[in-house]
Design a protein around this motif. Sequence first.
Motif, PDB file in Angstrom:
ATOM      1  N   PRO A 564       0.836  -1.218   0.000  1.00  0.00           N
ATOM      2  CA  PRO A 564       0.000   0.000   0.000  1.00  0.00           C
ATOM      3  C   PRO A 564       0.865   1.260   0.000  1.00  0.00           C
ATOM      4  O   PRO A 564       1.942   1.298   0.585  1.00  0.00           O
ATOM      5  N   ARG A 565       0.386   2.296  -0.713  1.00  0.00           N
ATOM      6  CA  ARG A 565       1.109   3.565  -0.780  1.00  0.00           C
ATOM      7  C   ARG A 565       0.226   4.673  -0.230  1.00  0.00           C
ATOM      8  O   ARG A 565      -1.006   4.670  -0.390  1.00  0.00           O
ATOM      9  N   MET A 566       0.839   5.647   0.395  1.00  0.00           N
ATOM     10  CA  MET A 566       0.097   6.750   0.991  1.00  0.00           C
ATOM     11  C   MET A 566      -0.580   7.611  -0.071  1.00  0.00           C
ATOM     12  O   MET A 566      -1.626   8.219   0.182  1.00  0.00           O
ATOM     13  N   ASP A 567       0.022   7.669  -1.279  1.00  0.00           N
ATOM     14  CA  ASP A 567      -0.540   8.532  -2.325  1.00  0.00           C
ATOM     15  C   ASP A 567      -1.451   7.763  -3.286  1.00  0.00           C
ATOM     16  O   ASP A 567      -1.790   8.266  -4.361  1.00  0.00           O
ATOM     17  N   ALA A 568      -1.850   6.533  -2.894  1.00  0.00           N
ATOM     18  CA  ALA A 568      -2.691   5.728  -3.780  1.00  0.00           C
ATOM     19  C   ALA A 568      -4.094   6.324  -3.865  1.00  0.00           C
ATOM     20  O   ALA A 568      -4.588   6.954  -2.916  1.00  0.00           O
ATOM     21  N   VAL A 630       7.740  -0.498 -11.210  1.00  0.00           N
ATOM     22  CA  VAL A 630       6.381  -1.006 -11.033  1.00  0.00           C
ATOM     23  C   VAL A 630       5.392   0.138 -10.949  1.00  0.00           C
ATOM     24  O   VAL A 630       4.287   0.078 -11.464  1.00  0.00           O
ATOM     25  N   GLY A 631       5.780   1.227 -10.275  1.00  0.00           N
ATOM     26  CA  GLY A 631       4.896   2.385 -10.127  1.00  0.00           C
ATOM     27  C   GLY A 631       5.724   3.629  -9.943  1.00  0.00           C
ATOM     28  O   GLY A 631       6.895   3.562  -9.553  1.00  0.00           O
ATOM     29  N   PRO A 632       5.186   4.789 -10.182  1.00  0.00           N
ATOM     30  CA  PRO A 632       5.976   6.019 -10.125  1.00  0.00           C
ATOM     31  C   PRO A 632       6.464   6.369  -8.739  1.00  0.00           C
ATOM     32  O   PRO A 632       7.449   7.085  -8.604  1.00  0.00           O
ATOM     33  N   THR A 633       5.806   5.861  -7.684  1.00  0.00           N
ATOM     34  CA  THR A 633       6.222   6.237  -6.324  1.00  0.00           C
ATOM     35  C   THR A 633       6.551   5.029  -5.479  1.00  0.00           C
ATOM     36  O   THR A 633       6.448   5.052  -4.267  1.00  0.00           O
ATOM     37  N   THR A 634       6.952   3.942  -6.135  1.00  0.00           N
ATOM     38  CA  THR A 634       7.198   2.706  -5.395  1.00  0.00           C
ATOM     39  C   THR A 634       8.340   2.846  -4.414  1.00  0.00           C
ATOM     40  O   THR A 634       8.217   2.528  -3.233  1.00  0.00           O
ATOM     41  N   ALA A 635       9.502   3.331  -4.870  1.00  0.00           N
ATOM     42  CA  ALA A 635      10.660   3.426  -3.989  1.00  0.00           C
ATOM     43  C   ALA A 635      10.434   4.368  -2.822  1.00  0.00           C
ATOM     44  O   ALA A 635      10.695   4.008  -1.682  1.00  0.00           O
ATOM     45  N   ALA A 637       7.682   5.113  -1.428  1.00  0.00           N
ATOM     46  CA  ALA A 637       6.699   4.512  -0.533  1.00  0.00           C
ATOM     47  C   ALA A 637       7.354   3.483   0.372  1.00  0.00           C
ATOM     48  O   ALA A 637       7.103   3.440   1.560  1.00  0.00           O
ATOM     49  N   LEU A 638       8.238   2.643  -0.185  1.00  0.00           N
ATOM     50  CA  LEU A 638       8.921   1.657   0.633  1.00  0.00           C
ATOM     51  C   LEU A 638       9.799   2.320   1.675  1.00  0.00           C
ATOM     52  O   LEU A 638       9.844   1.936   2.837  1.00  0.00           O
ATOM     53  N   GLU A 639      10.535   3.329   1.279  1.00  0.00           N
ATOM     54  CA  GLU A 639      11.447   3.982   2.211  1.00  0.00           C
ATOM     55  C   GLU A 639      10.669   4.668   3.324  1.00  0.00           C
ATOM     56  O   GLU A 639      11.069   4.667   4.481  1.00  0.00           O
ATOM     57  N   ALA A 640       9.515   5.253   2.972  1.00  0.00           N
ATOM     58  CA  ALA A 640       8.732   5.916   4.006  1.00  0.00           C
ATOM     59  C   ALA A 640       8.148   4.913   4.975  1.00  0.00           C
ATOM     60  O   ALA A 640       8.084   5.145   6.179  1.00  0.00           O
TER      61      ALA A 640
END
Length: 642
Positions: A564-568, A630-635, A637-640
């Motif tokens: 899951p991403r915060m900006d999804a 995979v997605g524009p904000t994947t990295a 999101a993982l680091e956060a």
Amino acid sequence: MRLRGMQAGGRTGPWWGLLRTPMGAAAGAGVLVLVGLAVIGPAVWGGAAEAVDVDALRDGPSAEHLVGTDGLGRDVLARVLVATRTSLGLALLATAIGVLSGVVLGALPAVLGRRAGRLVVAAVNLAVAFPALLLAIFLAVVFGVGSQGAVLAIGFALAPPFARLTQTLAASVAGQDYVAAARALGVGRARLLVRHVLPNIAEPLVVNAALGAGNALLAFAGLSFLGLGVQRPAYDWGSLLGEGLNRIYINPAAALAPGAAVVLAGLAFTLLGEAAAAAVGLRATATRAPVPPAAPPPAVAPPGPDGDVLRVRELRVAFPRDGSWTVPVAGVSLDVRDGEAVGIVGESGSGKSLTALAVAGLLPQGAVRTAAALSVAGQEICDVPDRSLRRALGTDLAMVFQDPLTSLNPALRIGRQLAEVAEEHLGSSRADAHERAVDRLRDVAIPDPHRRARRYPHEFSGGMRQRVMIGMALMAGPRVIIADEPTTALDVTVQRQVLRLLQQAREDHGTALLLISHDLAVVASVCDRVLVMYGGRVVEELPVSTLLAGPAHPYSRALLASVPRMDADRTLPLATIPGRPPDPSTRPPGCPFQPRCAHATDRCAEAVPPLEPYAAGHRVACLHPQVGPVGPTTAPALEATS
């Protein structure tokens, strides 16, 4: 690799399995001989047992009377053989009384009200505390001298242990979900006990009944020997032993024959019970053990670079199942270098934890481990004696388990458990080992370590127990630590603390780390390289930076997209992987992921793709590797998340 199983005549189950063991076969043969003697003994030797020979009164062994005669000239051996029916029949009758009354007493607390149930439990506890033989003698006097009184006395003396066993087993089953479901449906207490509880505890009761039969046989012989059991003119082994003992110095054989019969019969029933316990405990399902999986040939994978502290080649783990073998880990190869952190990720059931347990030699009973090579700090541990394996696993390799509460002994203080590692593997004295344990507790940030070392595991929080496990892993200065889901069920703050401790262990002690997790964020924040497992195999090996930028295997990409991403966009459903992981016993042909893969073709079902180089430090087992993020904000999101 083809794993084969055997079946014979359709006979399966643990009760047939017990006869396959040497102890079970010997015990079964002994019991069959006893039953045969009980059936044919009086018909074959009854006349010789009752024939009076006044010319051979109290004779010693001879050609006509192999163990001599009694005071009336009757053949002692014939009387011993004939007495098998009486001895065996009365002992089994007493056992039946003891088992039935014990099961009833043990089951009563589940049927009666709380107060009456407590009274029954208290009475059973009081009876169990009383020595069984003394209780049998007391009851024999109460019921009256004779075989009937002895049967009742021994039966009721056997009842309290069976009642205690029934209470314990029933209590363990009463907490199961299916019992709660039946209770929720309004099933009455008596029906709940008969239909749902007793059938699920029948096997251990039958096993203990076999052991009880041996005890009843010995007890009955003892009562008859004392004159409280079978009375003249009837006789059994105990009364014959009493008669022969009166002239043991003149004719020892007359006493040894019934004594040997008592011992051998009791031993046969006891061994049958022990063999049944082993068979039931193992839940054997085939009359012949399936053929173990063959070890893979050596050198099936290229050797790793120098400096590997852990090297695994073609590791397989197999479990017996329905006469064949299930292989949940089907050829895993990996390397961990000094001071390196390697992560293993994948869905539940992909084989991550089994791989770790196989490397550490901690597989459950019945599992078979094979490997082309398996070494820790340069020492091969795949086929070494247990003593050498314990030495290697206690010093060079340590393990941090998922649930520290079940991994720590609740009966030992924390300091004692840590000190035991130093005493066993480093030869430290008790005082030095305790000081080392306190130092390790201090290293993992346990406050007031001297006082905490005297506490028990239940006095620690979940995060502190996990720190204790890390401290225990560091006691002997291991070269590599295997951490199996070390942050599961911990809140994010405690997770960060545990991960920092593992990172600090790497920095301070140069310890390598093999981290197993389903949390990509945790792996990305700690590890240098990542192995992605699916269907018992490594499907991709890549640096963490490449994982964040975009892996090549469709399964790895699907895992990353599921984070899951915060900006999804909240209006869209969460990303999931369609389908389910394959059952290890029914894997599809070819690539294990192809039934769930959107890029699969007919070629993917033909053969399992090998793990081949894809880029620098990057290997992938896929015929259609993908390129790009995979997605524009994947990295981010993982680091956060980490």
